[in-house]
Design a protein around this motif. Sequence first.
Motif, PDB file in Angstrom:
ATOM      1  N   ASN A  17       6.928   7.210  17.362  1.00  0.00           N
ATOM      2  CA  ASN A  17       7.328   5.811  17.563  1.00  0.00           C
ATOM      3  C   ASN A  17       6.230   4.782  17.308  1.00  0.00           C
ATOM      4  O   ASN A  17       6.362   3.635  17.702  1.00  0.00           O
ATOM      5  CB  ASN A  17       7.907   5.603  18.977  1.00  0.00           C
ATOM      6  N   LYS A  18       5.147   5.198  16.704  1.00  0.00           N
ATOM      7  CA  LYS A  18       4.071   4.262  16.355  1.00  0.00           C
ATOM      8  C   LYS A  18       4.032   4.088  14.840  1.00  0.00           C
ATOM      9  O   LYS A  18       4.185   5.052  14.100  1.00  0.00           O
ATOM     10  CB  LYS A  18       2.721   4.793  16.830  1.00  0.00           C
ATOM     11  N   GLN A  19       3.855   2.865  14.412  1.00  0.00           N
ATOM     12  CA  GLN A  19       3.770   2.593  12.977  1.00  0.00           C
ATOM     13  C   GLN A  19       2.337   2.855  12.509  1.00  0.00           C
ATOM     14  O   GLN A  19       1.386   2.333  13.092  1.00  0.00           O
ATOM     15  CB  GLN A  19       4.179   1.151  12.693  1.00  0.00           C
ATOM     16  N   VAL A  20       2.218   3.687  11.506  1.00  0.00           N
ATOM     17  CA  VAL A  20       0.904   4.058  11.000  1.00  0.00           C
ATOM     18  C   VAL A  20       0.855   3.871   9.488  1.00  0.00           C
ATOM     19  O   VAL A  20       1.773   4.261   8.779  1.00  0.00           O
ATOM     20  CB  VAL A  20       0.574   5.548  11.328  1.00  0.00           C
ATOM     21  N   ILE A  21      -0.233   3.246   9.023  1.00  0.00           N
ATOM     22  CA  ILE A  21      -0.463   3.116   7.585  1.00  0.00           C
ATOM     23  C   ILE A  21      -1.634   4.028   7.242  1.00  0.00           C
ATOM     24  O   ILE A  21      -2.686   3.982   7.894  1.00  0.00           O
ATOM     25  CB  ILE A  21      -0.773   1.660   7.192  1.00  0.00           C
ATOM     26  N   TYR A  22      -1.426   4.875   6.256  1.00  0.00           N
ATOM     27  CA  TYR A  22      -2.474   5.781   5.788  1.00  0.00           C
ATOM     28  C   TYR A  22      -3.027   5.254   4.472  1.00  0.00           C
ATOM     29  O   TYR A  22      -2.252   4.909   3.582  1.00  0.00           O
ATOM     30  CB  TYR A  22      -1.903   7.188   5.572  1.00  0.00           C
ATOM     31  N   LEU A  23      -4.333   5.186   4.375  1.00  0.00           N
ATOM     32  CA  LEU A  23      -4.978   4.696   3.153  1.00  0.00           C
ATOM     33  C   LEU A  23      -5.927   5.746   2.607  1.00  0.00           C
ATOM     34  O   LEU A  23      -6.556   6.483   3.371  1.00  0.00           O
ATOM     35  CB  LEU A  23      -5.798   3.435   3.442  1.00  0.00           C
ATOM     36  N   ASP A  24      -6.062   5.767   1.300  1.00  0.00           N
ATOM     37  CA  ASP A  24      -7.051   6.628   0.659  1.00  0.00           C
ATOM     38  C   ASP A  24      -8.435   6.081   0.966  1.00  0.00           C
ATOM     39  O   ASP A  24      -8.718   4.909   0.744  1.00  0.00           O
ATOM     40  CB  ASP A  24      -6.821   6.643  -0.854  1.00  0.00           C
ATOM     41  N   ILE A  25      -9.285   6.922   1.493  1.00  0.00           N
ATOM     42  CA  ILE A  25     -10.623   6.511   1.912  1.00  0.00           C
ATOM     43  C   ILE A  25     -11.498   6.081   0.729  1.00  0.00           C
ATOM     44  O   ILE A  25     -12.478   5.365   0.889  1.00  0.00           O
ATOM     45  CB  ILE A  25     -11.293   7.634   2.744  1.00  0.00           C
TER      46      ILE A  25
END
Length: 153
Positions: A51-59
Amino acid sequence: YHMTKSKQTALELVQKYNTRSPEQLCALLSIKVMQYEMTDNIHGFYAIIKNKQVIYLDINLEPEQKSQVLAHELGHVLLHGEKNLLFLSKYTLFVPSRYEREADLFAAYLLTDKERLNGFGYNVIATEQLAAMCGISLQMAEMIAEDTQYLLS
């Protein structure tokens, strides 16, 4: 309708929080940003975890690219958040799906600071210049350039 929703959402956000920084906005909106090493030309994606919004980015993204990808993913969260789809941003390949275009448009309006353009003749400004001056991609600059009413307002 959807295109105006992207623009309206971005401009309301800037007005409300007085920042164009996707990093700051994610913090203010309690959206977690995680950085990982990514493969396959995927620069970022957004997901809902517990239930948490997470954005994943390329490091490995350059700072300007990171800002663009984060703004794009933030667009997905705010415009398409309830859909809980997994959006993969192959940022270099322009995916013409409606959702991707809406997220790109949101990012374009979020990151384009018209104040930076003051003093330039909007009608003669090239999209390359617009991109360079506002730190946005060429695709985003082309979208903004189409909206001459916005640029002239």
